[in-house]
Scaffold this active site. Sequence first.
Site, PDB file in Angstrom:
ATOM      1  N   CYS A 137      16.822  16.776  -5.183  1.00  9.12           N
ATOM      2  CA  CYS A 137      15.826  17.731  -5.706  1.00  9.12           C
ATOM      3  C   CYS A 137      15.989  19.133  -5.127  1.00  9.12           C
ATOM      4  O   CYS A 137      15.490  20.098  -5.698  1.00  9.12           O
ATOM      5  CB  CYS A 137      14.414  17.228  -5.427  1.00  9.12           C
ATOM      6  N   HIS A 191       9.378  22.785  -5.468  1.00 12.09           N
ATOM      7  CA  HIS A 191       9.841  21.609  -6.210  1.00 12.09           C
ATOM      8  C   HIS A 191       8.614  20.833  -6.676  1.00 12.09           C
ATOM      9  O   HIS A 191       7.697  20.568  -5.896  1.00 12.09           O
ATOM     10  CB  HIS A 191      10.711  20.744  -5.293  1.00 12.09           C
ATOM     11  N   ASN A 194       8.512  15.435 -12.375  1.00 16.13           N
ATOM     12  CA  ASN A 194       9.530  15.787 -11.391  1.00 16.13           C
ATOM     13  C   ASN A 194      10.902  15.694 -12.067  1.00 16.13           C
ATOM     14  O   ASN A 194      11.286  14.625 -12.526  1.00 16.13           O
ATOM     15  CB  ASN A 194       9.402  14.801 -10.217  1.00 16.13           C
TER      16      ASN A 194
HETATM   17  O1  UT7 Z   1      11.298  14.612  -5.597  1.00 15.21           O
HETATM   18  C1  UT7 Z   1      11.607  13.483  -4.873  1.00 15.21           C
HETATM   19  C2  UT7 Z   1      10.634  13.244  -3.831  1.00 15.21           C
HETATM   20  N1  UT7 Z   1       9.625  12.320  -4.240  1.00 15.21           N
HETATM   21  C3  UT7 Z   1       8.347  12.566  -4.049  1.00 15.21           C
HETATM   22  O2  UT7 Z   1       7.981  13.630  -3.656  1.00 15.21           O
HETATM   23  C4  UT7 Z   1       7.344  11.514  -4.220  1.00 15.21           C
HETATM   24  C5  UT7 Z   1       6.488  11.440  -3.019  1.00 15.21           C
HETATM   25  N2  UT7 Z   1       5.525  10.385  -3.101  1.00 15.21           N
HETATM   26  C6  UT7 Z   1       4.480  10.424  -3.959  1.00 15.21           C
HETATM   27  O3  UT7 Z   1       4.344  11.354  -4.739  1.00 15.21           O
HETATM   28  C7  UT7 Z   1       3.463   9.319  -3.880  1.00 15.21           C
HETATM   29  O4  UT7 Z   1       3.719   8.531  -2.757  1.00 15.21           O
HETATM   30  C8  UT7 Z   1       3.425   8.418  -5.149  1.00 15.21           C
HETATM   31  C9  UT7 Z   1       2.863   9.203  -6.318  1.00 15.21           C
HETATM   32  C10 UT7 Z   1       4.825   7.924  -5.484  1.00 15.21           C
HETATM   33  C11 UT7 Z   1       2.525   7.238  -4.910  1.00 15.21           C
HETATM   34  O5  UT7 Z   1       1.225   7.683  -4.557  1.00 15.21           O
HETATM   35  P1  UT7 Z   1       0.476   7.060  -3.294  1.00 15.21           P
HETATM   36  O6  UT7 Z   1      -0.848   7.688  -3.235  1.00 15.21           O
HETATM   37  O7  UT7 Z   1       1.404   7.239  -2.124  1.00 15.21           O
HETATM   38  O8  UT7 Z   1       0.303   5.590  -3.730  1.00 15.21           O
HETATM   39  P2  UT7 Z   1       0.821   4.260  -3.004  1.00 15.21           P
HETATM   40  O9  UT7 Z   1       2.315   4.156  -3.150  1.00 15.21           O
HETATM   41  O10 UT7 Z   1       0.251   4.210  -1.635  1.00 15.21           O
HETATM   42  O11 UT7 Z   1       0.133   3.168  -3.890  1.00 15.21           O
HETATM   43  C12 UT7 Z   1      -1.261   3.015  -3.950  1.00 15.21           C
HETATM   44  C13 UT7 Z   1      -1.589   1.901  -4.912  1.00 15.21           C
HETATM   45  C14 UT7 Z   1      -0.775   0.631  -4.681  1.00 15.21           C
HETATM   46  O12 UT7 Z   1      -1.615  -0.479  -4.946  1.00 15.21           O
HETATM   47  P3  UT7 Z   1      -2.278  -1.298  -3.736  1.00 15.21           P
HETATM   48  O13 UT7 Z   1      -1.114  -1.812  -2.931  1.00 15.21           O
HETATM   49  O14 UT7 Z   1      -3.109  -0.306  -2.985  1.00 15.21           O
HETATM   50  O15 UT7 Z   1      -3.042  -2.344  -4.446  1.00 15.21           O
HETATM   51  C15 UT7 Z   1       0.301   0.708  -5.746  1.00 15.21           C
HETATM   52  O16 UT7 Z   1       0.753  -0.566  -6.132  1.00 15.21           O
HETATM   53  O17 UT7 Z   1      -1.290   2.326  -6.241  1.00 15.21           O
HETATM   54  C16 UT7 Z   1      -0.449   1.360  -6.876  1.00 15.21           C
HETATM   55  N3  UT7 Z   1       0.406   2.039  -7.833  1.00 15.21           N
HETATM   56  C17 UT7 Z   1       0.033   2.292  -9.090  1.00 15.21           C
HETATM   57  N4  UT7 Z   1      -1.087   2.000  -9.778  1.00 15.21           N
HETATM   58  C18 UT7 Z   1      -1.164   2.414 -11.052  1.00 15.21           C
HETATM   59  C19 UT7 Z   1       1.655   2.547  -7.618  1.00 15.21           C
HETATM   60  N5  UT7 Z   1       2.087   3.126  -8.741  1.00 15.21           N
HETATM   61  C20 UT7 Z   1       1.110   2.971  -9.676  1.00 15.21           C
HETATM   62  C21 UT7 Z   1       0.980   3.373 -11.018  1.00 15.21           C
HETATM   63  N6  UT7 Z   1      -0.181   3.069 -11.664  1.00 15.21           N
HETATM   64  N7  UT7 Z   1       1.931   4.043 -11.667  1.00 15.21           N
END
Ligand code: UT7
Length: 325
Positions: free
Chosen positions: A113, A252, A282
């Site tokens: 990225c 980004h 993204n």
């Molecule tokens: O450019 C490359 C660099 N990448 C990034 O910058 C991405 C950086 N990371 C992020 O933007 C975030 O970590 C994410 C958007 C990917 C995820 O958000 P989060 O607030 O960190 O969520 P999480 O991974 O902690 O997941 C929270 C919950 C989980 O469920 P439980 O375990 O709490 O029951 C996930 O399974 O949300 C669930 N979950 C979803 N639910 C609905 C994960 N993806 C989804 C989804 N829809 N698409």
Amino acid sequence: MRKAGILGLGYYLPPKRLTNSDLEKMVDTSDQWIMTRTGIKERRIAGKDIATSDLGIKASKLAIQDSGLKPEDIDLIITATITPDMAFPATGCIIQDKIGAKNAAAFDINAACSGFVFGIVIAQQLVSTGAYNNVLVVGAEKLSSIVDWEDRSTCVLFGDGSGACVIGASDNRVIVSSFLGADGSGADLLKLPAGGSRMPATKETIKQRLHFLKMEGNEVFKIAVRIMVEAANKAITKVGLGCEDIDLLIPHQANIRILMAVAKRLGLPEEKIFMNIERYGNMSAASTAVALAEASKKNKIKRGDNIVLVAFGGGLTYGAALIQW
Ligand code: UT7
């Protein structure tokens, strides 16, 4: 050393929109989750017969046209991508041929990225020394080709697109400072595991879905805020400026929460942060490329402004460039 500046800009998004409600029909997710956790409403998806070079060509032609130059005036093409048409030849060579830049050398860079920021910094150095005159920097991605459409934790985040700029000797829109960094200890946090020399393609790697992008989202999130702030600060303090001198931060577009946290730590109000994540998601190396070109086209930047491009991504890589418009 001569000054190197932006001579022209262009960007292209494929027309097909994939909305959050479309994704609700594909994986167990919701518009509400995607909007509140990421800030993304829709992203663009390139057609099956479109490759990254095709996207890059569209943006490149616009950037060259905007610069007032002809394709044969370009003497180097740097293409930043993690979704090359093929492992080799370089996607930049395919772009070079198809846009008629017959006097240009071409190569690709992979800084994920951060690739477009890395590309701009390389171009600036090569123009400043006089080694090259008109360098085309392209950030192009067809991320839809490496996204696992069964993995809700990643498939909602990414989109396709391209942006390009021509960098040449100029007293306007000058790249005055930059900082690039890497931390390979975080390489496993964001990767496409199979298909390289470490794990060549086999039936087993395909079955295990190892040819798709994998990400430890939470871990990346935490590091992202810190390293983007560090990169932006290093680029601006090098030339004796402070955060209060930034007129527009073009980050980004990874996650709206990351962008807000970065803005807060830099002490910048929301109106000084350029955002298009809601519409495009993204797009890896294409994100900052499209954002810079779009900000310019939509008159978000005026003469004399201090613009900071800042990015982070797989590698891990990070970088920032200060442009005095
Ligand atoms: O450019 C490359 C660099 N990448 C990034 O910058 C991405 C950086 N990371 C992020 O933007 C975030 O970590 C994410 C958007 C990917 C995820 O958000 P989060 O607030 O960190 O969520 P999480 O991974 O902690 O997941 C929270 C919950 C989980 O469920 P439980 O375990 O709490 O029951 C996930 O399974 O949300 C669930 N979950 C979803 N639910 C609905 C994960 N993806 C989804 C989804 N829809 N698409």
